[in-house]
Write a protein that holds these residues in place. Structure first.
Motif, PDB file in Angstrom:
ATOM      1  N   ASP A  31      -6.795   3.399   0.834  1.00 55.78           N
ATOM      2  CA  ASP A  31      -7.146   3.635   2.232  1.00 55.78           C
ATOM      3  C   ASP A  31      -7.832   4.980   2.388  1.00 55.78           C
ATOM      4  O   ASP A  31      -7.358   5.970   1.851  1.00 55.78           O
ATOM      5  CB  ASP A  31      -5.889   3.625   3.099  1.00 55.78           C
ATOM      6  N   CYS A  36     -10.490   0.486   4.549  1.00 54.55           N
ATOM      7  CA  CYS A  36      -9.474   0.139   3.562  1.00 54.55           C
ATOM      8  C   CYS A  36     -10.142  -0.737   2.500  1.00 54.55           C
ATOM      9  O   CYS A  36     -10.832  -1.711   2.831  1.00 54.55           O
ATOM     10  CB  CYS A  36      -8.373  -0.612   4.312  1.00 54.55           C
ATOM     11  N   PRO A  55      -9.973  -1.107   9.530  1.00 53.79           N
ATOM     12  CA  PRO A  55      -8.665  -1.267  10.164  1.00 53.79           C
ATOM     13  C   PRO A  55      -8.772  -1.409  11.679  1.00 53.79           C
ATOM     14  O   PRO A  55      -7.947  -2.102  12.296  1.00 53.79           O
ATOM     15  CB  PRO A  55      -7.917   0.020   9.790  1.00 53.79           C
ATOM     16  N   ALA A  60      -2.517  -3.968  12.977  1.00 51.50           N
ATOM     17  CA  ALA A  60      -1.930  -3.011  12.034  1.00 51.50           C
ATOM     18  C   ALA A  60      -0.811  -3.641  11.223  1.00 51.50           C
ATOM     19  O   ALA A  60      -0.663  -3.379  10.026  1.00 51.50           O
ATOM     20  CB  ALA A  60      -1.418  -1.776  12.783  1.00 51.50           C
ATOM     21  N   ASP A  61      -0.043  -4.517  11.841  1.00 54.79           N
ATOM     22  CA  ASP A  61       1.075  -5.142  11.142  1.00 54.79           C
ATOM     23  C   ASP A  61       0.561  -6.055  10.017  1.00 54.79           C
ATOM     24  O   ASP A  61       1.106  -6.093   8.924  1.00 54.79           O
ATOM     25  CB  ASP A  61       1.920  -5.930  12.147  1.00 54.79           C
ATOM     26  N   ARG A  64      -0.531  -3.930   7.107  1.00 56.68           N
ATOM     27  CA  ARG A  64       0.583  -3.358   6.351  1.00 56.68           C
ATOM     28  C   ARG A  64       1.062  -4.318   5.252  1.00 56.68           C
ATOM     29  O   ARG A  64       1.579  -3.915   4.241  1.00 56.68           O
ATOM     30  CB  ARG A  64       1.764  -3.055   7.293  1.00 56.68           C
ATOM     31  N   ARG A  65       0.877  -5.604   5.507  1.00 57.79           N
ATOM     32  CA  ARG A  65       1.366  -6.602   4.542  1.00 57.79           C
ATOM     33  C   ARG A  65       0.372  -6.893   3.416  1.00 57.79           C
ATOM     34  O   ARG A  65       0.643  -7.685   2.518  1.00 57.79           O
ATOM     35  CB  ARG A  65       1.742  -7.882   5.290  1.00 57.79           C
ATOM     36  N   THR A  67      -0.575  -5.736   0.454  1.00 57.21           N
ATOM     37  CA  THR A  67      -0.127  -4.763  -0.548  1.00 57.21           C
ATOM     38  C   THR A  67      -0.387  -5.309  -1.942  1.00 57.21           C
ATOM     39  O   THR A  67      -0.650  -6.506  -2.114  1.00 57.21           O
ATOM     40  CB  THR A  67       1.390  -4.525  -0.413  1.00 57.21           C
ATOM     41  N   GLU A 100       3.512 -12.595   0.865  1.00 57.21           N
ATOM     42  CA  GLU A 100       3.738 -11.150   0.776  1.00 57.21           C
ATOM     43  C   GLU A 100       4.308 -10.778  -0.579  1.00 57.21           C
ATOM     44  O   GLU A 100       4.833 -11.624  -1.297  1.00 57.21           O
ATOM     45  CB  GLU A 100       4.748 -10.720   1.852  1.00 57.21           C
TER      46      GLU A 100
END
Ligand code: ATP
Ligand code: MG
Length: 467
Positions: A31, A36, A55, A60-61, A64-65, A67, A100
């Motif tokens: 990021d 990102c 982004p 945002a949620d 976050r996932r 990854t 996830e």
């Protein structure tokens, strides 16, 4: 499903375009202030696709996932990339997290892991760069082998995995039984009294997992001329080495009307053809191995493809080793088998290319190899290659019934177990020859990987059968 043309490999080798959907697993994520970068891989090639996400345009949620290890789908525009090192990148318009991966526990991190650690996570190591390349090369090599034989007009024989003949003699065998181990039936009378009554077992006699398909391949060669087997073989040898597996794959061609000379030339042609094909098809994977695993990989392979193999007799090989001035861990003398150190000396120091050694002493070779007239040697040939030593072992087979029968008795074997093998020499026998090549050994050669456990999807070794 993902069809051809939509793999990351295909996208990266094509042109920029809009409305592209990709699926894959996140290798890494980086990021910076308002962008990102996600490196996405779907296993189709060593390169990752760089996905660029703004982004500001996403929840945002959801982001976050995204990854390392997560499975995602991205739709967007494939555009030329301003960054060095890649021509195209995917500018994301839609992102969906399909599965996830909790970053706190996901075992496969970006930092280099040891091969031992990766073996312990056999269910996830497939997503690492190294294993991605290993298994793409493995596929390409298997295909190259089948294509080669198919184009040469060979019949593909599926030799049995379960065998009731314990006469293959190539190594310790795994038993196959449905008898109750806690309550084994015993023979009640006669000379066998007290022994396990295999008459009550599934096959009515002891059965095993095969150690080689050669003897059965010979049956087929004496009907279909040129045949090959390519299947799993098993050895219950308790040798925990980087070169031995309990379950491995073997390629065994068998050719009628073929003598030792033909066998040698054919083995050379075969090796060159399959290596050249993998070099062509998996160039970027092999570059990866050359850069990360062993920097002599490409040079050694080119050397195999471009050289004319040297031919020497075992007796000449011993003479060269004796006058080498080297000190050997295993002493050299006529009659002893060549060890890896000797084989490497011949290929790496003396000839600097693959060497085929022929006419080995009969005492150290199998009973089925054709006897030479000198009474001392047999028509065996081993192909030795730089960096690895023996890569192929083959021979012309003994096609004369009485000579074969003598060899069998001479070696203390029971002719009755070989009844069908002997009958092949009574009804329409013909000169024939073949060789065996361990698929994983060849994989080690192509990739420069050091441990045979790391070139097979799920290694089976003493004490290990996880996954
Ligand atoms: P080694 O001396 O390395 O144990 P071998 O003489 O027992 O080999 P062969 O019986 O000639 O081997 O088997 C043919 C080929 O199968 C070998 O050249 C090798 O490439 C491969 N091979 C043999 N044993 C194994 C094993 N346990 N795991 C993987 N490959 C093997
Ligand atoms: Mg062995």
């Amino acid at each position: 499903m993902i069809l051809r043309g939509n793999y990351i490999r295909d996208l990266l080798s094509g042109d920029a375009r809009s409305d592209v959907t990709v699926h894959g697993w996140v290798k890494t994520r980086r990021d910076s202030k308002d962008v990102c970068f996600v490196q996405l891989n779907d296993g189709s090639c060593p390169a990752d696709l760089q996905v660029v996400i703004s982004p500001a345009n996403f929840d945002a949620d959801l982001l976050r996932r995204v990854t390392t290890g997560a499975c995602i789908r991205v739709n967007g525009q494939l555009a030329s990339s301003p960054a060095a090192g890649q021509a195209l990148e995917l500018q994301a318009m839609e992102v969906k997290v399909i599965g996830e991966a909790d970053p706190a526990t996901y075992p496969l991190q970006k930092k280099g892991h040891t091969m031992e650690f990766l073996r312990d996570i056999g269910h996830l190591r497939t997503r690492s760069n190294t294993f991605g390349s290993v298994f793409r090369v493995r596929t390409s090599l298997a295909q190259a082998i089948h294509s080669f034989f198919h184009e040469e007009g060979f019949l593909y024989v599926h030799t049995p995995i379960i065998t009731a003949s314990d006469c293959e003699g190539a190594g310790a065998m795994f038993g196959v039984s449905t008898l109750d181990m806690l309550n084994v039936p015993r023979v009640n009378e006669g000379a066998q009294r007290g022994q396990v009554d295999f008459g009550q077992d599934f096959f009515g006699k002891p059965a095993y997992l095969t150690v080689s398909g050669q003897l059965e391949a010979e049956i087929f060669a004496l009907a279909f001329t040129n045949v090959y087997t390519f299947g799993p073989t098993f050895r219950a040898e308790n040798s925990n080495t980087p070169r031995h597996l309990a379950e491995f794959w073997m390629i065994e061609p068998e050719m009628a009307f073929c003598d030792l000379q033909d066998d040698m030339f054919f083995a050379e042609k075969f090796l060159k053809a399959i290596i050249a094909r993998v070099m062509d098809e998996c160039a970027s994977d092999l570059e990866f191995f050359n850069k990360r695993i062993d920097n002599s990989v490409l040079q050694t392979l080119e050397n195999v493809v471009n050289s004319v193999f040297e031919h020497i007799t075992y007796t000449e090989a011993i003479a060269l080793l004796e006058k080498s001035g080297q000190t050997w861990e295993f002493p050299v003398s006529w009659g002893s088998d060549l060890q890896s150190e000797h084989e490497r000396y011949l290929t790496e120091q003396v000839f600097k290319k693959p060497v085929i050694v022929v006419d080995y002493p009969r005492e150290i070779k199998a009973f089925y190899m054709r006897a030479n007239d000198d009474g001392k040697t047999v028509r065996a040939m081993d192909v030795l290659a730089p960096r690895i030593g023996e890569i192929i072992g083959g021979s012309q087979r003994e096609e004369r019934h009485d000579v074969l029968l003598n060899r069998i008795t001479e070696q203390g074997l029971d002719p009755a177990s070989y009844w069908w093998y002997l009958e092949l020499r009574k009804y329409g026998s013909a000169p024939h020859a073949g060789f065996g090549l361990g698929f994983e050994r060849l994989m080690l050669y192509l990739t420069g990987m050091k441990n045979i456990r790391d070139v097979i999807p799920f290694p089976r070794t003493p004490g290990t059968a996880e996954f």
